[in-house]
Design a protein around this motif. Sequence first.
Motif, short mmCIF file in Angstrom:
data_model
loop_
_atom_site.label_atom_id
_atom_site.label_comp_id
_atom_site.label_asym_id
_atom_site.label_seq_id
_atom_site.Cartn_x
_atom_site.Cartn_y
_atom_site.Cartn_z
N ARG A 522 0.82 -1.21 0.00
CA ARG A 522 0.00 0.00 0.00
C ARG A 522 0.85 1.26 0.00
NH1 ARG A 522 -4.05 -1.07 4.91
NH2 ARG A 522 -4.56 1.12 4.51
N ARG A 523 1.98 1.20 0.67
CA ARG A 523 2.84 2.39 0.77
C ARG A 523 3.56 2.69 -0.54
NH1 ARG A 523 3.60 7.25 3.26
NH2 ARG A 523 5.81 7.76 3.45
N TYR A 524 4.09 1.65 -1.20
CA TYR A 524 5.03 1.91 -2.29
C TYR A 524 4.48 1.63 -3.69
CZ TYR A 524 8.49 2.46 1.35
OH TYR A 524 9.16 2.91 2.45
N SER A 525 3.28 1.11 -3.82
CA SER A 525 2.76 0.84 -5.16
C SER A 525 2.58 2.15 -5.94
CB SER A 525 1.44 0.08 -5.08
OG SER A 525 0.50 0.78 -4.28
N LYS A 526 1.91 3.12 -5.33
CA LYS A 526 1.72 4.40 -6.01
C LYS A 526 3.01 5.23 -5.99
CE LYS A 526 -3.25 4.79 -5.10
NZ LYS A 526 -4.31 5.61 -4.47
N MET A 527 3.78 5.10 -4.92
CA MET A 527 5.02 5.87 -4.82
C MET A 527 6.02 5.45 -5.90
SD MET A 527 7.36 6.48 -1.42
CE MET A 527 5.97 7.08 -0.49
N ALA A 528 6.05 4.14 -6.19
CA ALA A 528 6.96 3.66 -7.22
C ALA A 528 6.58 4.21 -8.59
CB ALA A 528 6.94 2.13 -7.24
N GLU A 529 5.29 4.24 -8.87
CA GLU A 529 4.81 4.78 -10.14
C GLU A 529 5.13 6.27 -10.26
OE1 GLU A 529 0.58 5.24 -12.60
OE2 GLU A 529 0.70 4.01 -10.79
N ALA A 530 4.95 7.01 -9.15
CA ALA A 530 5.25 8.43 -9.15
C ALA A 530 6.74 8.68 -9.35
CB ALA A 530 4.77 9.07 -7.85
N ALA A 531 7.57 7.84 -8.74
CA ALA A 531 9.02 7.99 -8.89
C ALA A 531 9.45 7.75 -10.33
CB ALA A 531 9.75 7.04 -7.95
N GLN A 532 8.83 6.78 -11.00
CA GLN A 532 9.16 6.50 -12.40
C GLN A 532 8.75 7.65 -13.31
OE1 GLN A 532 7.26 2.76 -13.21
NE2 GLN A 532 8.71 1.57 -11.97
N ASN A 533 7.67 8.33 -12.95
CA ASN A 533 7.21 9.48 -13.75
C ASN A 533 7.92 10.76 -13.41
OD1 ASN A 533 5.34 7.76 -14.96
ND2 ASN A 533 3.73 8.26 -13.47
N GLY A 534 8.79 10.71 -12.41
CA GLY A 534 9.51 11.90 -12.01
C GLY A 534 8.73 12.85 -11.15
N THR A 535 7.57 12.41 -10.63
CA THR A 535 6.73 13.28 -9.79
C THR A 535 6.81 12.93 -8.31
OG1 THR A 535 4.83 11.83 -10.16
CG2 THR A 535 5.11 13.70 -11.66
N GLY A 536 7.59 11.93 -7.97
CA GLY A 536 7.72 11.53 -6.57
C GLY A 536 9.13 11.06 -6.29
N ARG A 537 9.36 10.73 -5.03
CA ARG A 537 10.69 10.32 -4.62
C ARG A 537 10.59 9.17 -3.62
NH1 ARG A 537 14.35 13.15 -0.08
NH2 ARG A 537 16.11 11.72 -0.16
N LEU A 538 11.36 8.14 -3.86
CA LEU A 538 11.43 7.02 -2.93
C LEU A 538 12.42 7.33 -1.81
CD1 LEU A 538 11.54 4.09 -5.49
CD2 LEU A 538 9.71 4.51 -3.85
N PRO A 539 12.27 6.70 -0.65
CA PRO A 539 13.25 6.92 0.42
C PRO A 539 14.61 6.34 0.05
CG PRO A 539 11.73 5.16 1.00
CD PRO A 539 11.20 5.77 -0.25
N ASP A 540 15.65 6.81 0.72
CA ASP A 540 16.99 6.29 0.49
C ASP A 540 17.23 4.98 1.25
OD1 ASP A 540 18.18 8.60 -1.06
OD2 ASP A 540 17.49 9.64 0.73
N GLN A 550 10.67 -10.97 7.97
CA GLN A 550 10.12 -9.68 7.55
C GLN A 550 10.86 -9.16 6.32
OE1 GLN A 550 7.44 -8.74 8.71
NE2 GLN A 550 7.30 -8.56 10.92
N VAL A 551 12.18 -9.33 6.28
CA VAL A 551 12.96 -8.83 5.15
C VAL A 551 12.61 -9.59 3.87
CG1 VAL A 551 15.30 -8.67 4.21
CG2 VAL A 551 14.85 -7.96 6.56
N SER A 552 12.40 -10.90 3.97
CA SER A 552 12.03 -11.67 2.78
C SER A 552 10.68 -11.23 2.24
CB SER A 552 12.00 -13.16 3.11
OG SER A 552 11.01 -13.46 4.08
N MET A 553 9.75 -10.89 3.13
CA MET A 553 8.45 -10.39 2.69
C MET A 553 8.60 -9.04 1.99
SD MET A 553 5.38 -11.33 2.48
CE MET A 553 5.48 -12.73 3.62
N ALA A 554 9.45 -8.18 2.55
CA ALA A 554 9.71 -6.89 1.92
C ALA A 554 10.37 -7.07 0.56
CB ALA A 554 10.58 -6.04 2.84
N ARG A 555 11.26 -8.07 0.47
CA ARG A 555 11.94 -8.32 -0.81
C ARG A 555 10.94 -8.73 -1.89
NH1 ARG A 555 15.48 -11.79 0.79
NH2 ARG A 555 14.24 -13.65 0.31
N GLU A 556 9.98 -9.58 -1.54
CA GLU A 556 8.96 -9.99 -2.51
C GLU A 556 8.17 -8.78 -3.02
OE1 GLU A 556 6.45 -12.96 -0.90
OE2 GLU A 556 8.06 -14.40 -0.48
N LEU A 561 7.23 -4.76 -7.45
CA LEU A 561 7.09 -3.36 -7.86
C LEU A 561 8.28 -2.88 -8.67
CD1 LEU A 561 5.71 -1.85 -4.51
CD2 LEU A 561 4.42 -2.49 -6.54
N GLY A 562 9.29 -3.72 -8.83
CA GLY A 562 10.47 -3.33 -9.61
C GLY A 562 11.35 -2.32 -8.91
#
Length: 685
Positions: A522-540, A550-556, A561-562
């Motif tokens: 929910r957090r990064y699906s739209k954020m990833a799309e915005a970052a690809q369009n140059g209208t948003g920024r992902l965290p560092d 938990q890390v393996s779930m985050a990796r999936e 989301l690419g």
Amino acid sequence: MPTTPAAPADPAAADPAPTPSHAEAWNTQSAAIEAAETRRVADMEQAARDARERVLAEVLALPALPGVYRYFDAQDQVLYVGKAKNLKRRVSSYFQKDHGGTRIGMMIARIARLETTVVRTEAEALLLENNLIKALNPRFNILFRDDKSYPYLRLSGHAWPRISYYRGAVDRRHRYFGPFPSAWAVKESIQLIQKVFRLRTCEDTVFNNRSRPCLLYQIHRCTGPCVPEGQTEEYRRNVSNAERFLLGETQEVMDGLQAQMMQHAERFEYELAAELRNQITALSKVLQQQAVDENSATGRDRDVDILAVKLQGGRACVNLAMVRGGRHLGDRAYFPKHVDDATAVRLLDDEDLTPAEGDTSVEPPSPERLVLEAFIAQHYLEMSVPSLLVLSHPVDGALAEALSLQAGYRVTTQAQPRGQRRIWQEMCAKGAELALARLLSEEGSQQARTRALVDALDLSVVELDKFRIECFDISHTAGEATQASCVVFEGHQMQSSQYRRFNIEGITGGDDYAAMRQVLTRRYSKMAEAAQNGTGRLPDLVLVDGGKGQVSMAREVFEELGLDLGLIVGVEKGEGRKVGLEELVFADGREKVYLGRDSAALMLVAQIRDEAHRFAITGMRAKRASIRTGGSRLEDVPGVGPKKRAQLLQRFGGVRGVAGASVEELANVKGISRELAEEIYRALH
């Protein structure tokens, strides 16, 4: 038998046209991209020239009247808000010089349009300017963060008044004293009032249901008006004396108590005289503890604000000390933003006006003065202002005029005080110096932690001040009321305004892995799309509170989301779950890292992880309480959010208690207005 040689084939048919090589195709594509980029740059330059011509045309048409102007960039973001006695002369001065690569030059190069508002006087311009600054948050203005409203000490309008801490909108039915610079100052004053005048502090709901006095009566902190024996004229006199004491009439209160004590003694009422003697003694001790000289705090000195400014290391601090009723209540420090850029622009304004006004002997104002003027204008826009302000630096006389216009009475500023006011000024200046030194020390430590984390994880960060971390945690009670939290660290500090909570639904209770998957999606699906369009920024960096699972779930989620797997870091508990033994788990296959118990990088990771845990826990508890008590009925009332709902449930012990409360009792809850109390009452009945 000899054969006849075949006729040679057509050369055109034998040798087909050669296809272009990869190098030629690459060169052609690069040339096309370069041509497109050249056209884009040319279009942008032409658009900038057209915008500048439009701005210059608007400047030529400006009137020579007082007003306020606003500059905007090409993205329609406000750059600067300023005021002027003469709009045409002031605004045109920005475009008459070549400011090069200075801060003011950078701002002018970005101006795409301007807006102006004409007013009648300079005082009106000043008030409008600072209203717009607070509303628009311009990049090149000095900005002071809007703080919570100041707390007050309230004396209720009850037949047997209650003294209490209060923050919020005032109500004419009650008496308010203050404002106080901090909650601590209010609570200390309440303790003093209890010791000297023995007024009640209990809620009206408790007061109305008492059959005998509480413990405060036994330890002589209250006279017990909750029972008939305590509802005497003595309590009313104590209320009156407490009011006069809070208004600064301390000597009059002392004289009145001494006269009453002598009257009781003359009538041989020695027990009553002894009580008054004890009251006088307690009041004398209170007065001796005050830092303000009570004998000199007369007239308008009863209510004074003292302001001092200090600049150092590119940061500024304005310290505000309050004197109310002749008593020093403490101070509070404020730290503005955009100081360097804003002072550069403001100093240019004054330099440009000097030749036009014909007074070249006047020196431009100091940065300290500009910061102080910005604070006074922004701070007192929505607050009552005392009639006297003691300042560390002189300010523009138009500022006092504007404050007087708004307040409806004369407001005076004094920068070179004597006597007691001089002592106040020195105390306030010392407070500003200490607060700024503490801030610089904390910022230096936090910057060092950020740098240590970047180095420890070998991250490529161009601007450390923009380094952004988002951290996630899951919280629930045996699978009930599952919530996920997301906290943000940026600019070397936690950004509470960007925190988010997520209600987790549609999973098996207690499945933390599924909850983590849901919140990250929910957090990064739209954020990833915005970052690809140059209208948003992902965290560092993305921190998750947990280990390999938990890390393996985050990796999936990130693979779907690419997104770059190198962003994900898990914070795994160490042996025995002891603090300082945490290890970092990476999603991109790197080995686990132990930073060391004393590592500055681990301290930062632990700070962010603990904040995410705290934020998740508080949200989960509120949700759980709502589910268990049926608080959803309150959720349906417009204007009742999580905080107000929690206050109501805590005050009355649940929804049943809220439903059984009257409108008056509901309105006495902090943050609940009379209109909202009536709405709640109707909803629950």
